[in-house]
Design a protein around this motif. Sequence first.
Motif, PDB file in Angstrom:
ATOM      1  N   HIS A  31      -2.315 -61.714 -47.634  1.00  0.00           N
ATOM      2  CA  HIS A  31      -2.551 -60.511 -46.835  1.00  0.00           C
ATOM      3  C   HIS A  31      -3.902 -59.961 -47.267  1.00  0.00           C
ATOM      4  O   HIS A  31      -4.047 -59.455 -48.379  1.00  0.00           O
ATOM      5  CB  HIS A  31      -1.431 -59.488 -47.063  1.00  0.00           C
ATOM      6  CG  HIS A  31      -1.614 -58.238 -46.272  1.00  0.00           C
ATOM      7  ND1 HIS A  31      -1.357 -58.186 -44.928  1.00  0.00           N
ATOM      8  CD2 HIS A  31      -2.054 -57.008 -46.611  1.00  0.00           C
ATOM      9  CE1 HIS A  31      -1.611 -56.968 -44.484  1.00  0.00           C
ATOM     10  NE2 HIS A  31      -2.034 -56.240 -45.496  1.00  0.00           N
TER      11      HIS A  31
ATOM     12  N   SER B 272      -6.743 -57.305 -46.859  1.00  0.00           N
ATOM     13  CA  SER B 272      -7.070 -55.984 -46.339  1.00  0.00           C
ATOM     14  C   SER B 272      -7.895 -55.250 -47.390  1.00  0.00           C
ATOM     15  O   SER B 272      -8.091 -55.743 -48.509  1.00  0.00           O
ATOM     16  CB  SER B 272      -5.799 -55.198 -46.023  1.00  0.00           C
ATOM     17  OG  SER B 272      -5.089 -54.903 -47.204  1.00  0.00           O
ATOM     18  N   GLU B 273      -8.349 -54.074 -47.038  1.00  0.00           N
ATOM     19  CA  GLU B 273      -9.134 -53.286 -47.984  1.00  0.00           C
ATOM     20  C   GLU B 273      -8.279 -52.883 -49.184  1.00  0.00           C
ATOM     21  O   GLU B 273      -8.708 -52.975 -50.332  1.00  0.00           O
ATOM     22  CB  GLU B 273      -9.677 -52.050 -47.270  1.00  0.00           C
ATOM     23  CG  GLU B 273     -10.690 -51.278 -48.080  1.00  0.00           C
ATOM     24  CD  GLU B 273     -11.338 -50.146 -47.288  1.00  0.00           C
ATOM     25  OE1 GLU B 273     -11.902 -49.255 -47.934  1.00  0.00           O
ATOM     26  OE2 GLU B 273     -11.276 -50.147 -46.054  1.00  0.00           O
ATOM     27  N   LYS B 274      -7.057 -52.461 -48.918  1.00  0.00           N
ATOM     28  CA  LYS B 274      -6.165 -52.066 -50.010  1.00  0.00           C
ATOM     29  C   LYS B 274      -5.836 -53.261 -50.908  1.00  0.00           C
ATOM     30  O   LYS B 274      -5.782 -53.128 -52.126  1.00  0.00           O
ATOM     31  CB  LYS B 274      -4.870 -51.489 -49.451  1.00  0.00           C
ATOM     32  CG  LYS B 274      -3.918 -51.032 -50.535  1.00  0.00           C
ATOM     33  CD  LYS B 274      -2.634 -50.460 -49.978  1.00  0.00           C
ATOM     34  CE  LYS B 274      -1.691 -50.088 -51.107  1.00  0.00           C
ATOM     35  NZ  LYS B 274      -0.414 -49.596 -50.614  1.00  0.00           N
TER      36      LYS B 274
ATOM     37  N   SER C 181      -7.698 -55.831 -51.578  1.00  0.00           N
ATOM     38  CA  SER C 181      -8.832 -56.162 -52.434  1.00  0.00           C
ATOM     39  C   SER C 181      -8.998 -55.149 -53.561  1.00  0.00           C
ATOM     40  O   SER C 181      -9.363 -55.520 -54.674  1.00  0.00           O
ATOM     41  CB  SER C 181     -10.113 -56.277 -51.614  1.00  0.00           C
ATOM     42  OG  SER C 181     -10.406 -55.052 -50.985  1.00  0.00           O
TER      43      SER C 181
ATOM     44  N   LYS D 135       1.971 -62.271 -47.555  1.00  0.00           N
ATOM     45  CA  LYS D 135       3.007 -62.088 -46.550  1.00  0.00           C
ATOM     46  C   LYS D 135       4.085 -63.099 -46.881  1.00  0.00           C
ATOM     47  O   LYS D 135       3.787 -64.269 -47.120  1.00  0.00           O
ATOM     48  CB  LYS D 135       2.461 -62.350 -45.148  1.00  0.00           C
ATOM     49  CG  LYS D 135       1.425 -61.356 -44.709  1.00  0.00           C
ATOM     50  CD  LYS D 135       0.867 -61.716 -43.357  1.00  0.00           C
ATOM     51  CE  LYS D 135      -0.303 -60.804 -43.020  1.00  0.00           C
ATOM     52  NZ  LYS D 135      -0.985 -61.225 -41.800  1.00  0.00           N
TER      53      LYS D 135
ATOM     54  N   LYS E 191       5.943 -57.865 -47.490  1.00  0.00           N
ATOM     55  CA  LYS E 191       4.801 -58.214 -48.320  1.00  0.00           C
ATOM     56  C   LYS E 191       5.235 -58.241 -49.778  1.00  0.00           C
ATOM     57  O   LYS E 191       6.133 -57.508 -50.182  1.00  0.00           O
ATOM     58  CB  LYS E 191       3.672 -57.206 -48.155  1.00  0.00           C
ATOM     59  CG  LYS E 191       3.074 -57.185 -46.772  1.00  0.00           C
ATOM     60  CD  LYS E 191       1.826 -56.359 -46.708  1.00  0.00           C
ATOM     61  CE  LYS E 191       2.123 -54.898 -46.607  1.00  0.00           C
ATOM     62  NZ  LYS E 191       0.934 -54.069 -46.381  1.00  0.00           N
TER      63      LYS E 191
END
Length: 98
Positions: free
Chosen positions: A14, A16-18, A20, A32, A81
């Motif tokens: 997964h 995403s910004e969060k 990373s 995922k 997740k």
Amino acid sequence: MNQERVFKVLLGPHVSEKASVVAEKNQQVVFKVAPDATKPEIKKAVEQLFDVKVESVQVLNQKGKTKRTARGLGKRSDTRKAYVRLAEGSDIDFLGAE
């Protein structure tokens, strides 16, 4: 756990910004996973596929949003997740260009 189940537990990373931010800060990777995957299954699958040591696994069930469309209401799929904490010195690089 048989080899077939290992490949069905993890559906993909997964990104995403969060995800990373969590990867840099807490040594965690976000995947995922299948809706029926358990924490021990996720741990074994990550250790076998990526040859790393896993400290802990946290699982999140994310409910799909209800959206309004021209034909009425629609619903996005629910997702599951897993936040996998890696041991010191272990690393998984999805974007690694050699």
